[in-house]
Design a protein around this motif. Structure first.
Motif, mmCIF file in Angstrom:
data_model
loop_
_atom_site.group_PDB
_atom_site.id
_atom_site.type_symbol
_atom_site.label_atom_id
_atom_site.label_comp_id
_atom_site.label_asym_id
_atom_site.label_seq_id
_atom_site.Cartn_x
_atom_site.Cartn_y
_atom_site.Cartn_z
ATOM 1 N N PHE A 101 0.832 -1.201 0.000
ATOM 2 C CA PHE A 101 0.000 0.000 0.000
ATOM 3 C C PHE A 101 0.874 1.262 0.000
ATOM 4 O O PHE A 101 0.555 2.241 -0.667
ATOM 5 N N SER A 102 1.990 1.213 0.714
ATOM 6 C CA SER A 102 2.906 2.363 0.698
ATOM 7 C C SER A 102 3.461 2.572 -0.706
ATOM 8 O O SER A 102 3.629 3.712 -1.154
ATOM 9 N N PHE A 103 3.728 1.479 -1.409
ATOM 10 C CA PHE A 103 4.199 1.574 -2.795
ATOM 11 C C PHE A 103 3.119 2.195 -3.678
ATOM 12 O O PHE A 103 3.398 3.086 -4.483
ATOM 13 N N LEU A 104 1.882 1.735 -3.518
ATOM 14 C CA LEU A 104 0.770 2.305 -4.278
ATOM 15 C C LEU A 104 0.664 3.807 -4.026
ATOM 16 O O LEU A 104 0.559 4.592 -4.970
ATOM 17 N N LEU A 105 0.703 4.209 -2.773
ATOM 18 C CA LEU A 105 0.600 5.635 -2.453
ATOM 19 C C LEU A 105 1.783 6.425 -3.010
ATOM 20 O O LEU A 105 1.623 7.577 -3.417
ATOM 21 N N SER A 106 2.951 5.806 -3.052
ATOM 22 C CA SER A 106 4.123 6.466 -3.624
ATOM 23 C C SER A 106 3.953 6.729 -5.114
ATOM 24 O O SER A 106 4.542 7.665 -5.665
ATOM 25 N N MET A 107 3.151 5.902 -5.765
ATOM 26 C CA MET A 107 2.956 6.053 -7.209
ATOM 27 C C MET A 107 2.119 7.284 -7.562
ATOM 28 O O MET A 107 2.223 7.810 -8.670
ATOM 29 N N VAL A 139 -4.734 1.848 -13.596
ATOM 30 C CA VAL A 139 -4.008 0.614 -13.935
ATOM 31 C C VAL A 139 -3.150 0.177 -12.749
ATOM 32 O O VAL A 139 -3.125 -1.005 -12.382
ATOM 33 N N ILE A 140 -2.476 1.120 -12.118
ATOM 34 C CA ILE A 140 -1.644 0.797 -10.961
ATOM 35 C C ILE A 140 -2.505 0.276 -9.807
ATOM 36 O O ILE A 140 -2.125 -0.677 -9.121
ATOM 37 N N LEU A 141 -3.684 0.867 -9.606
ATOM 38 C CA LEU A 141 -4.603 0.387 -8.576
ATOM 39 C C LEU A 141 -5.053 -1.047 -8.859
ATOM 40 O O LEU A 141 -5.091 -1.888 -7.954
ATOM 41 N N ILE A 142 -5.377 -1.332 -10.098
ATOM 42 C CA ILE A 142 -5.786 -2.696 -10.476
ATOM 43 C C ILE A 142 -4.651 -3.683 -10.220
ATOM 44 O O ILE A 142 -4.865 -4.775 -9.680
ATOM 45 N N LEU A 143 -3.428 -3.296 -10.589
ATOM 46 C CA LEU A 143 -2.266 -4.151 -10.327
ATOM 47 C C LEU A 143 -2.061 -4.353 -8.827
ATOM 48 O O LEU A 143 -1.702 -5.452 -8.381
ATOM 49 N N PHE A 144 -2.318 -3.312 -8.047
ATOM 50 C CA PHE A 144 -2.208 -3.414 -6.588
ATOM 51 C C PHE A 144 -3.215 -4.432 -6.052
ATOM 52 O O PHE A 144 -2.859 -5.277 -5.215
ATOM 53 N N ILE A 149 -4.055 -9.750 -3.700
ATOM 54 C CA ILE A 149 -4.699 -11.073 -3.663
ATOM 55 C C ILE A 149 -3.640 -12.164 -3.791
ATOM 56 O O ILE A 149 -3.653 -13.149 -3.047
ATOM 57 N N PHE A 150 -2.713 -11.978 -4.723
ATOM 58 C CA PHE A 150 -1.619 -12.931 -4.906
ATOM 59 C C PHE A 150 -0.796 -13.057 -3.617
ATOM 60 O O PHE A 150 -0.494 -14.165 -3.171
ATOM 61 N N GLN A 151 -0.455 -11.932 -3.002
ATOM 62 C CA GLN A 151 0.328 -11.960 -1.765
ATOM 63 C C GLN A 151 -0.427 -12.648 -0.638
ATOM 64 O O GLN A 151 0.152 -13.421 0.128
ATOM 65 N N PHE A 152 -1.719 -12.373 -0.528
ATOM 66 C CA PHE A 152 -2.539 -12.991 0.511
ATOM 67 C C PHE A 152 -2.549 -14.511 0.345
ATOM 68 O O PHE A 152 -2.340 -15.246 1.308
ATOM 69 N N ARG A 153 -2.772 -14.969 -0.889
ATOM 70 C CA ARG A 153 -2.808 -16.410 -1.147
ATOM 71 C C ARG A 153 -1.453 -17.062 -0.904
ATOM 72 O O ARG A 153 -1.377 -18.138 -0.309
#
Length: 162
Positions: A101-107, A139-144, A149-153
């Motif tokens: 999430f910090s990476f997303l906000l940095s974007m 697009v960045i939000l969708i990738l996030f 989901i990938f990280q959670f799994r």
């Protein structure tokens, strides 16, 4: 481009943090604070966020300052979870999320500033409301979301195997 010395330093450190995060995502599927790329992301993001507090084209506190403080809080909590909650597998979910999430906000400021400055003389965007910035951030939000989901799994599989 009109960057101050602090602005140049901030930009260089920020780019290094982003590159480290991307490498960590590719190698580990997450920003892993136990790996060199994760450590680089943490420390360089901390410095980038702190220097952002000294950068502003307007007086007083602005949304960029609030964003920088939020990023500092997120990476600090993630670091705490990494360092102090070693045996707690549930803490890894929050650690992964906070770093991503910090990476997303940095974007948000990264995309805005880059698109409004590059290429010099003919920037891709003209202000933060430009549709290109909005589409890119979407697009960045969708990738996030997909990455989260990938990280959670992945973390769930790791937790079950331990």
């Amino acid at each position: 481009m009109g960057l101050s010395n602090l602005g140049i330093f901030h930009t260089v450190i920020g780019v290094i943090a982003i590159v480290a995060a991307v490498i960590s995502f590719i190698r580990n599927g997450k920003i892993d604070l136990s790996q060199p790329t994760g450590k680089i992301y943490f420390y360089f993001t901390l410095v980038t966020s702190l220097t952002a507090l000294g950068l502003s084209s307007v007086k007083g506190v602005n949304p960029g300052h609030i964003l920088a403080l939020l990023i500092i809080i997120l990476i600090s909590i993630a670091y705490y979870l990494h360092a102090r909650k070693q045996g707690n597998n549930r803490a890894r979910y929050m650690e992964n999320f906070f770093l991503s999430f910090s990476f997303l906000l940095s974007m948000i400021p990264t995309v805005n500033e880059t698109f409004n400055r590059i290429p010099v003389g003919h920037p891709l965007a003209h202000g933060p409301q430009d549709p290109l910035i909005g589409k890119t951030l979407l697009v960045i939000l969708i990738l996030f979301v997909i990455g989260s989901i990938f990280q959670f799994r992945t973390q769930r599989r790791i937790n079950k195997s331990v």
